[in-house]
Design a protein around this motif. Structure first.
Motif, PDB file in Angstrom:
ATOM      1  N   GLU A 247       8.599   4.697   8.867  1.00 56.31           N
ATOM      2  CA  GLU A 247       8.655   3.315   9.324  1.00 56.31           C
ATOM      3  C   GLU A 247       9.165   2.369   8.235  1.00 56.31           C
ATOM      4  N   PHE A 248       8.774   2.640   6.985  1.00 53.70           N
ATOM      5  CA  PHE A 248       9.117   1.791   5.851  1.00 53.70           C
ATOM      6  C   PHE A 248       9.796   2.644   4.779  1.00 53.70           C
ATOM      7  N   PRO A 249      10.519   2.045   3.847  1.00 55.87           N
ATOM      8  CA  PRO A 249      11.171   2.855   2.818  1.00 55.87           C
ATOM      9  C   PRO A 249      10.226   3.775   2.066  1.00 55.87           C
ATOM     10  N   TRP A 250       8.973   3.369   1.885  1.00 56.35           N
ATOM     11  CA  TRP A 250       8.013   4.161   1.113  1.00 56.35           C
ATOM     12  C   TRP A 250       7.186   5.114   1.961  1.00 56.35           C
ATOM     13  N   GLY A 251       7.228   5.011   3.271  1.00 63.97           N
ATOM     14  CA  GLY A 251       6.428   5.907   4.100  1.00 63.97           C
ATOM     15  C   GLY A 251       6.164   5.335   5.481  1.00 63.97           C
ATOM     16  N   HIS A 252       5.157   5.867   6.137  1.00 63.57           N
ATOM     17  CA  HIS A 252       4.911   5.527   7.537  1.00 63.57           C
ATOM     18  C   HIS A 252       4.010   4.317   7.724  1.00 63.57           C
ATOM     19  N   HIS A 253       3.341   3.845   6.665  1.00 61.72           N
ATOM     20  CA  HIS A 253       2.367   2.775   6.823  1.00 61.72           C
ATOM     21  C   HIS A 253       2.681   1.619   5.876  1.00 61.72           C
ATOM     22  N   TYR A 254       2.439   0.416   6.372  1.00 57.21           N
ATOM     23  CA  TYR A 254       2.674  -0.756   5.546  1.00 57.21           C
ATOM     24  C   TYR A 254       1.572  -0.909   4.506  1.00 57.21           C
ATOM     25  N   ARG A 255       1.967  -1.249   3.292  1.00 58.22           N
ATOM     26  CA  ARG A 255       1.020  -1.510   2.213  1.00 58.22           C
ATOM     27  C   ARG A 255       1.444  -2.775   1.479  1.00 58.22           C
ATOM     28  N   THR A 256       0.585  -3.786   1.508  1.00 60.89           N
ATOM     29  CA  THR A 256       0.870  -5.006   0.767  1.00 60.89           C
ATOM     30  C   THR A 256       1.014  -4.692  -0.724  1.00 60.89           C
ATOM     31  N   GLY A 257       2.001  -5.303  -1.347  1.00 61.44           N
ATOM     32  CA  GLY A 257       2.219  -5.105  -2.777  1.00 61.44           C
ATOM     33  C   GLY A 257       3.354  -4.157  -3.100  1.00 61.44           C
ATOM     34  N   LEU A 258       4.014  -3.610  -2.063  1.00 64.35           N
ATOM     35  CA  LEU A 258       5.145  -2.717  -2.305  1.00 64.35           C
ATOM     36  C   LEU A 258       6.483  -3.406  -2.094  1.00 64.35           C
ATOM     37  N   ALA A 259       6.445  -4.659  -1.700  1.00 60.14           N
ATOM     38  CA  ALA A 259       7.668  -5.420  -1.474  1.00 60.14           C
ATOM     39  C   ALA A 259       7.347  -6.906  -1.545  1.00 60.14           C
ATOM     40  N   ASN A 260       8.329  -7.697  -1.931  1.00 63.62           N
ATOM     41  CA  ASN A 260       8.166  -9.146  -2.009  1.00 63.62           C
ATOM     42  C   ASN A 260       8.415  -9.759  -0.639  1.00 63.62           C
ATOM     43  N   LEU A 261       7.339  -9.819   0.150  1.00 64.22           N
ATOM     44  CA  LEU A 261       7.376 -10.398   1.482  1.00 64.22           C
ATOM     45  C   LEU A 261       6.380 -11.549   1.561  1.00 64.22           C
TER      46      LEU A 261
ATOM     47  N   ASP B 108       7.287  -7.079   9.489  1.00 62.17           N
ATOM     48  CA  ASP B 108       8.155  -6.434  10.473  1.00 62.17           C
ATOM     49  C   ASP B 108       9.567  -6.248   9.938  1.00 62.17           C
ATOM     50  N   LEU B 109      10.018  -7.165   9.051  1.00 67.49           N
ATOM     51  CA  LEU B 109      11.361  -7.049   8.482  1.00 67.49           C
ATOM     52  C   LEU B 109      11.457  -5.944   7.444  1.00 67.49           C
ATOM     53  N   ALA B 110      10.312  -5.411   6.983  1.00 64.70           N
ATOM     54  CA  ALA B 110      10.320  -4.301   6.033  1.00 64.70           C
ATOM     55  C   ALA B 110      10.595  -2.973   6.719  1.00 64.70           C
ATOM     56  N   ARG B 111      10.542  -2.936   8.030  1.00 67.06           N
ATOM     57  CA  ARG B 111      10.742  -1.685   8.761  1.00 67.06           C
ATOM     58  C   ARG B 111      12.190  -1.211   8.632  1.00 67.06           C
ATOM     59  N   CYS B 112      12.351   0.089   8.459  1.00 70.61           N
ATOM     60  CA  CYS B 112      13.699   0.646   8.291  1.00 70.61           C
ATOM     61  C   CYS B 112      14.588   0.395   9.502  1.00 70.61           C
ATOM     62  N   ALA B 113      13.993   0.314  10.690  1.00 68.55           N
ATOM     63  CA  ALA B 113      14.770   0.175  11.915  1.00 68.55           C
ATOM     64  C   ALA B 113      15.110  -1.261  12.261  1.00 68.55           C
ATOM     65  N   ARG B 114      14.496  -2.221  11.597  1.00 65.26           N
ATOM     66  CA  ARG B 114      14.574  -3.624  12.018  1.00 65.26           C
ATOM     67  C   ARG B 114      15.965  -4.189  11.774  1.00 65.26           C
TER      68      ARG B 114
END
Length: 262
Positions: A138-152, A223-229
């Motif tokens: 789902e995300f560049p780092w894996g399947h689950h969102y984790r706060t602190g892995l991207a500047n969002l 939602d914008l961090a998703r690879c498919a978005r």
């Protein structure tokens, strides 16, 4: 360092990452659209915005090269001085933002002349391949969102950070800042995917520019961090919405450049 033509090539300052050819699991399955919309309902994103991600399709993407990080303000400053464009006014190691698609394309032409091979913007499929890798994460780092892995938006920084500040958010190929910090131009004009739901618009007439952007910026939700978005520049103030870009090149290009194999 010499070009293929035998001339002396200027140092590009680009850390190229080789992305091997492979299958991209592009987009989102039709059957998953309702679940995706529900998972991000708290962001206020209308469910129909996710529908242009469908259907999930396996796409073979040839090998290519992509910059590990977005173009920085320091790199932009050299271009601005050479071409009479405005300075970004940002810190040197931050991504340049507020860049029109035409100026990003012009930067690629300028960089091509400096290094002696064709530099360009990535296609939308190349961008997603660099972010997603070989699986359907789902995300560049894996399947689950984790706060602190991207500047969002959830970090509350309210602006850009130096490129590469979130190494734990790297993609499977080691590409950085594929989520957050700066929304990134691609070379692809918006169009529905083949087989898209019938209600997906043929054109996004409300967009400031017809090219697809990817990854989201500091002001965007997860939602914008998703690879498919699939996204776009929907406001004229490209600095306020954080639009920047990264560079790409064909796999056989840059024979004398430093390239990391992953």
């Amino acid at each position: 360092m010499t070009t293929a033509a035998g001339g002396e090539a200027a140092d590009s300052g680009v850390d190229w990452v080789h992305i091997p050819g492979g299958i991209l699991h592009r987009g989102t399955p039709l059957a998953s659209l309702s679940a995706v919309a529900a998972a991000y309902a708290d962001t206020g994103v209308p469910p129909q915005w996710f529908r242009k991600e469908a259907p999930r399709t396996e796409v073979r993407v040839p090998a290519f090269r992509v910059a590990r990080t977005p173009v920085t303000s320091a790199q932009w400053e050299l271009f601005a001085q050479a071409t009479g464009r405005a300075s970004s006014g940002a810190s040197d190691d931050h991504p340049v933002i507020g860049v029109t698609w035409a100026d990003a394309d012009a930067f690629c032409d300028w960089m091509s002349a400096r290094v002696g091979f064709d530099v360009r913007l990535p296609t939308e499929d190349e961008w997603e391949r660099a972010a997603r890798g070989d699986d359907d994460r789902e995300f560049p780092w894996g399947h689950h969102y984790r706060t602190g892995l991207a500047n969002l938006n959830d970090l509350g920084i309210g602006g850009t950070t130096p490129v590469g500040s979130f190494p734990d958010g790297a993609s499977p190929f080691g590409v950085l800042d594929m989520a957050g910090n700066a929304d990134e131009w691609t070379s692809t004009l918006y169009a529905p995917y083949p087989g898209a739901p019938a209600d997906v618009p043929a054109l996004e007439t409300w967009a400031f520019d017809p090219h697809i952007t990817r990854g989201g910026a500091f002001r965007h939700d997860r939602d914008l961090a998703r690879c498919a978005r699939r996204h776009g520049a929907y406001e004229a103030d490209l600095a306020a919405i954080g639009v920047g870009f990264r560079l790409a090149a064909d796999a056989e290009a840059a024979p004398h450049e430093s390239v990391t194999e992953r």
